[in-house]
Design an enzyme around this catalytic site. Structure first.
Site, PDB file in Angstrom:
ATOM      1  N   SER A 154       0.855  -1.195   0.000  1.00  0.00           N
ATOM      2  CA  SER A 154       0.000   0.000   0.000  1.00  0.00           C
ATOM      3  C   SER A 154       0.888   1.241   0.000  1.00  0.00           C
ATOM      4  O   SER A 154       2.102   1.147   0.241  1.00  0.00           O
ATOM      5  CB  SER A 154      -0.879   0.006   1.254  1.00  0.00           C
ATOM      6  N   ASP A 160      -1.220  -1.686  -3.931  1.00  0.00           N
ATOM      7  CA  ASP A 160      -2.577  -1.793  -3.392  1.00  0.00           C
ATOM      8  C   ASP A 160      -3.163  -0.384  -3.226  1.00  0.00           C
ATOM      9  O   ASP A 160      -2.537   0.484  -2.611  1.00  0.00           O
ATOM     10  CB  ASP A 160      -2.481  -2.509  -2.032  1.00  0.00           C
ATOM     11  N   GLU A 175     -11.261  -0.354  -9.807  1.00  0.00           N
ATOM     12  CA  GLU A 175     -12.314  -0.640  -8.808  1.00  0.00           C
ATOM     13  C   GLU A 175     -13.589   0.115  -9.137  1.00  0.00           C
ATOM     14  O   GLU A 175     -13.579   1.302  -9.445  1.00  0.00           O
ATOM     15  CB  GLU A 175     -11.849  -0.278  -7.382  1.00  0.00           C
ATOM     16  N   GLY A 223     -10.474  -3.865   7.248  1.00  0.00           N
ATOM     17  CA  GLY A 223     -10.295  -3.806   8.692  1.00  0.00           C
ATOM     18  C   GLY A 223     -10.894  -5.002   9.414  1.00  0.00           C
ATOM     19  O   GLY A 223     -11.303  -5.993   8.796  1.00  0.00           O
ATOM     20  N   ALA A 228     -11.045  -9.040   2.569  1.00  0.00           N
ATOM     21  CA  ALA A 228     -11.420 -10.459   2.619  1.00  0.00           C
ATOM     22  C   ALA A 228     -10.765 -11.230   3.759  1.00  0.00           C
ATOM     23  O   ALA A 228     -10.685 -12.453   3.709  1.00  0.00           O
ATOM     24  CB  ALA A 228     -11.111 -11.109   1.274  1.00  0.00           C
ATOM     25  N   SER A 229     -10.317 -10.522   4.790  1.00  0.00           N
ATOM     26  CA  SER A 229      -9.819 -11.256   5.956  1.00  0.00           C
ATOM     27  C   SER A 229     -10.984 -11.907   6.697  1.00  0.00           C
ATOM     28  O   SER A 229     -12.081 -11.351   6.748  1.00  0.00           O
ATOM     29  CB  SER A 229      -9.077 -10.304   6.909  1.00  0.00           C
ATOM     30  N   ASN A 266      -7.820 -10.392  -1.259  1.00  0.00           N
ATOM     31  CA  ASN A 266      -6.890  -9.522  -0.525  1.00  0.00           C
ATOM     32  C   ASN A 266      -6.938  -9.765   0.978  1.00  0.00           C
ATOM     33  O   ASN A 266      -8.010  -9.723   1.584  1.00  0.00           O
ATOM     34  CB  ASN A 266      -7.264  -8.057  -0.766  1.00  0.00           C
ATOM     35  N   ASP A 309      -5.016  -8.577   4.593  1.00  0.00           N
ATOM     36  CA  ASP A 309      -4.077  -7.787   5.384  1.00  0.00           C
ATOM     37  C   ASP A 309      -4.388  -7.926   6.873  1.00  0.00           C
ATOM     38  O   ASP A 309      -3.523  -8.291   7.673  1.00  0.00           O
ATOM     39  CB  ASP A 309      -4.142  -6.309   4.967  1.00  0.00           C
ATOM     40  N   SER A 310      -5.631  -7.671   7.256  1.00  0.00           N
ATOM     41  CA  SER A 310      -5.972  -7.657   8.694  1.00  0.00           C
ATOM     42  C   SER A 310      -5.595  -8.957   9.394  1.00  0.00           C
ATOM     43  O   SER A 310      -5.117  -8.937  10.544  1.00  0.00           O
ATOM     44  CB  SER A 310      -7.465  -7.371   8.883  1.00  0.00           C
TER      45      SER A 310
HETATM   46  P1  13P Z   1      -8.628  -6.851   5.025  1.00  0.00           P
HETATM   47  O1  13P Z   1      -8.648  -5.637   5.881  1.00  0.00           O
HETATM   48  O2  13P Z   1      -9.930  -7.597   5.106  1.00  0.00           O
HETATM   49  O3  13P Z   1      -7.464  -7.737   5.292  1.00  0.00           O
HETATM   50  O4  13P Z   1      -8.517  -6.373   3.496  1.00  0.00           O
HETATM   51  C1  13P Z   1      -7.274  -6.045   2.938  1.00  0.00           C
HETATM   52  C2  13P Z   1      -7.405  -5.399   1.609  1.00  0.00           C
HETATM   53  O5  13P Z   1      -8.437  -5.386   0.965  1.00  0.00           O
HETATM   54  C3  13P Z   1      -6.185  -4.779   1.059  1.00  0.00           C
HETATM   55  O6  13P Z   1      -6.445  -4.111  -0.133  1.00  0.00           O
HETATM   56  O1  G3H Z   2      -6.801  -1.937   2.120  1.00  0.00           O
HETATM   57  C1  G3H Z   2      -5.945  -1.545   2.895  1.00  0.00           C
HETATM   58  C2  G3H Z   2      -4.851  -2.424   3.341  1.00  0.00           C
HETATM   59  O2  G3H Z   2      -5.202  -3.126   4.506  1.00  0.00           O
HETATM   60  C3  G3H Z   2      -3.605  -1.622   3.525  1.00  0.00           C
HETATM   61  O3  G3H Z   2      -3.631  -0.900   4.708  1.00  0.00           O
HETATM   62  O4  G3H Z   2      -3.029   1.348   3.849  1.00  0.00           O
HETATM   63  O5  G3H Z   2      -2.905   0.825   6.319  1.00  0.00           O
HETATM   64  O6  G3H Z   2      -1.242  -0.152   4.713  1.00  0.00           O
HETATM   65  P1  G3H Z   2      -2.636   0.373   4.917  1.00  0.00           P
HETATM   66 ZN    ZN Z   3      -8.364  -3.171  -0.267  1.00  0.00          ZN
END
Ligand code: 13P
Ligand code: G3H
Ligand code: ZN
Length: 311
Positions: free
Chosen positions: A50, A82, A134, A181, A215-216, A256, A258-259
């Protein structure tokens, strides 16, 4: 093996009814945990960065860490921006060696989103880089932008063909009810996604790769671990794994995450300090955090994405 784009990965994933994991990376331990799991499971990978991650860790450091992961794993790995929000940011990542960028124009009007996305596509394709666009807006927090529930909106399937045709994007992120999130669904309610929208998009864009953000699963084990070791997270509810498996069997080729990485890392480190309050060597607490990421990613590759053995 050099860095690759996602073109071949998505073609095989679409045909095979599985999805590629796109994991957000910020530092060495996260990259190692993800790529060690992928190597052992022989899975193709998208590592995504990101704007915030790039600011935190620096473009060159992240590229060099990813280069090291390629040397160590010999896997097909795509490096993806991202949520790029400007042409300049996308250009800088393309010039700096990324093989894929997302231009997120979802906060703009339909026409402005098309114009911005088209501009990025022209530059990217001239440099053999692929582009994710998107349509529709996800609720939640990305970098400093907080999209409220009222400002979030599902993708309108009637717009997808025109958007893809006029922009030339290689993949499309759509909004079907996931969000960024840890707090995706209201406690006490049943998580629901608009699979009817995904089905309609799939019908209108046959063979075209769709991306699912937010998608977490917000893995309960890690939320519990955080709260048992000094944390205080309210009820956090993510996307159920069976829904992600269903999306992966449909047109969704990129999921995707991240969380869940953040929760695994934080939960493990909190537990470590709780149990070892006198320790202060970062290797001692980063080692179990990296191992937790590795096992969590392995679980996703096998049980959620279905991309194990597909590299
Ligand atoms: P999460 O917060 O569900 O992990 O999503 C991450 C994401 O979409 C990053 O682009
Ligand atoms: O969609 C967002 C991702 O979780 C990236 O998060 O911008 O805080 O690094 P960030
Ligand atoms: Zn995202």
């Amino acid at each position: 093996m050099p860095l690759v784009t996602s073109t071949e990965m998505f073609k095989k994933a679409y045909e095979g009814g599985y999805s590629i994991g796109a994991f957000n990376v910020n530092n060495m331990e996260i990259i190692q945990g993800i790529t060690e799991a992928a190597k052992e499971e022989n899975a193709p990978l998208i590592l995504q960065v990101s704007a915030g991650a790039r600011k935190y860790a620096n473009h060159t450091y992240l590229m060099k860490l990813i280069e090291a992961a390629i040397i160590e794993t010999d896997l097909p790995i795509c490096v993806h921006l991202d949520h790029g929000d400007t042409f300049e940011l996308c250009k800088s990542c393309i010039d700096g060696g990324f093989t894929s960028v997302m231009i997120d124009g979802s906060h703009h009007s339909f026409e402005d989103n098309i114009a911005l996305t088209r501009q990025v596509v022209e530059y990217a394709h001239d440099h053999d880089v692929v582009v994710e666009g998107e349509l529709g807006r996800l609720e939640g927090v990305e970098d400093d932008v907080n999209v409220s529930a009222e400002d979030a909106s599902y993708t309108n399937p009637e717009q997808v063909q025109e958007f893809v045709q006029r922009t030339g994007v290689d993949s499309l992120a759509i909004a079907i009810g996931t969000s960024h999130g840890a707090y995706k669904f209201k406690p006490g309610t049943k998580p629901q996604l608009r699979f009817d929208i995904l089905e309609e998009v799939e019908r209108l864009l046959p063979g075209f790769p769709i991306v699912l953000h937010g998608a977490s699963s917000v893995i309960p084990e890690f939320v519990k671990m955080i709260n048992e070791h000094g944390g205080n997270m309210p009820d956090a509810i993510g996307v159920p794994e069976d829904m992600l498996r269903k999306a992966a069997s449909m047109a969704v080729c990129k999921i995707n995450i991240d969380s869940d990485l953040r929760l695994a890392m934080t939960g493990t480190i909190r537990k470590y300090f709780d149990e070892n309050p006198a320790h202060f060597d970062p290797r001692q607490y980063l080692k179990p955090a990296r191992a937790a990421i590795k096992e969590m990613v392995r679980h996703k590759l096998i049980n959620v994405l279905g991309c194990n053995g597909k590299a």
